[in-house]
Design a protein around this motif. Structure first.
Motif, PDB file in Angstrom:
ATOM      1  N   LEU A 160       3.600  -0.569  11.669  1.00 45.27           N
ATOM      2  CA  LEU A 160       3.863   0.441  10.567  1.00 45.27           C
ATOM      3  C   LEU A 160       3.394   0.118   9.301  1.00 45.27           C
ATOM      4  CD1 LEU A 160       7.632   1.420  11.349  1.00 45.27           C
ATOM      5  CD2 LEU A 160       5.727   2.598  12.157  1.00 45.27           C
TER       6      LEU A 160
ATOM      7  N   LYS B 234      -0.871  -0.177  10.012  1.00 46.60           N
ATOM      8  CA  LYS B 234      -1.245   1.089  10.343  1.00 46.60           C
ATOM      9  C   LYS B 234      -2.542   0.974  11.336  1.00 46.60           C
ATOM     10  CE  LYS B 234       0.643   3.389   6.569  1.00 46.60           C
ATOM     11  NZ  LYS B 234       1.888   3.717   7.275  1.00 46.60           N
TER      12      LYS B 234
ATOM     13  N   ALA C 214      -1.425   0.689  18.522  1.00 44.18           N
ATOM     14  CA  ALA C 214      -0.323   0.649  18.255  1.00 44.18           C
ATOM     15  C   ALA C 214       0.461   0.606  19.318  1.00 44.18           C
ATOM     16  CB  ALA C 214       0.238   1.761  17.276  1.00 44.18           C
TER      17      ALA C 214
END
Length: 288
Positions: free
Chosen positions: A64, A67, A73
């Motif tokens: 988070l 990014k 992710a």
């Protein structure tokens, strides 16, 4: 040709992992594995907390914060949700000076708990990162059984009843498994090197940071005993590649999953190998 190589690797990789795990089980006294559960329940609970909870929480925080691309992710989220690390069983004990008994105890615990922890952690991570990921419990059970539970249990049993035979078999089977893993690694890199080259530098940076965070949590959260500290760090910093790849490929196409998962897995392993080299040198100089 690439598809043929990948199909062969699907067979050779699990067999090689199982042989390595089996060879390590042959060299471990069953009573020593049971002793960790009986004599040091606090150590086991702390180790499970670090591996199952702290590492995924640290990973999601870093994802988070930094990014990376959505694909990276998701790939990292799937990977950190999938302990234990069967590929590291031999390397952590031989190269890193880790405790084989402690690693076997952790492996068995994590493999048994995975039926609950993997789906639960994937659900939490998917909610935070807004992706969908389902786990086929039957497939997961078979992966964990054939790569960890059955080989370790069989090795421990043979060691308990036929110690002399175990001493003779362990080195030979371990070498066969190691050769298989080397062949798998070389073939995988040869078949999938475009995925390694196409990933951007920022993605590799995020992957490295997440991997280092796992190793760091295990190292500093681990016990005072140097060999046990090394084991916990490796378990926290490396996950189960076959399980992670299977989950990723079942939720997305292999064409989508492999270009992300392969760089993540290879990066995690390489960083862990550097850590184990450092720990092995420390062990050779004396207590850490």
């Amino acid at each position: 040709m690439k598809d043929i190589i990948l199909e062969i690797l699907k067979i050779v990789a699990p067999v090689s992992v199982a042989l390595i795990v089996f060879s390590q089980g042959l060299g471990i006294a069953p009573g020593r594995v049971a002793a960790y559960f009986r004599e040091q329940p606090g150590l086991m609970l702390r180790s499970l907390l670090a591996t199952l909870v702290l590492v995924p929480l640290a990973a999601i925080g870093l994802i988070l914060l930094l990014k990376p691309s959505p694909g990276v992710a998701i790939g990292l989220a799937i990977l950190v949700a999938c302990p234990p690390a069967p590929l590291m069983l031999k390397a952590a004990t031989k190269k890193g000076g880790g405790s084989a008994e402690f690693m076997a105890s952790l492996h068995l615990s994590l493999a048994l708990l995975a039926f609950v922890t993997v789906p639960a952690m994937l659900y939490m991570l998917s909610m935070l990162l807004n992706f969908k990921s389902q786990v086929d419990l039957g497939v997961m059970a078979w992966i964990l059984a054939r790569t960890i539970l059955i080989p370790v249990a069989l090795g421990l049993a043979i060691r308990g009843f036929f110690p002399s035979a175990a001493d003779r078999l362990a080195p030979v089977i371990g070498k066969i498994g190691t050769v298989g893993i080397i062949v798998v690694a070389v073939a995988a890199i040869a078949a999938l090197y475009p995925a390694l080259l196409n990933m951007d530098a920022w993605s590799y940076f995020v992957i490295a940071v997440v991997s280092l965070a796992g190793l760091t949590i295990g190292h500093f959260f681990g016990p005072a005993d140097a060999s046990e500290k090394t084991v916990l760090a490796v378990e926290c910093g490396v996950r189960h590649p076959v399980l992670a790849l299977t989950i990723a490929a079942s939720n997305y196409s292999p064409q989508q999953a492999l270009p992300v998962m392969v760089p993540c897995i290879i990066s995690f392993i390489l960083i862990a190998m550097l850590y184990m080299t450092w720990r092995g040198k420390q062990a050779s100089r004396g207590p850490a």
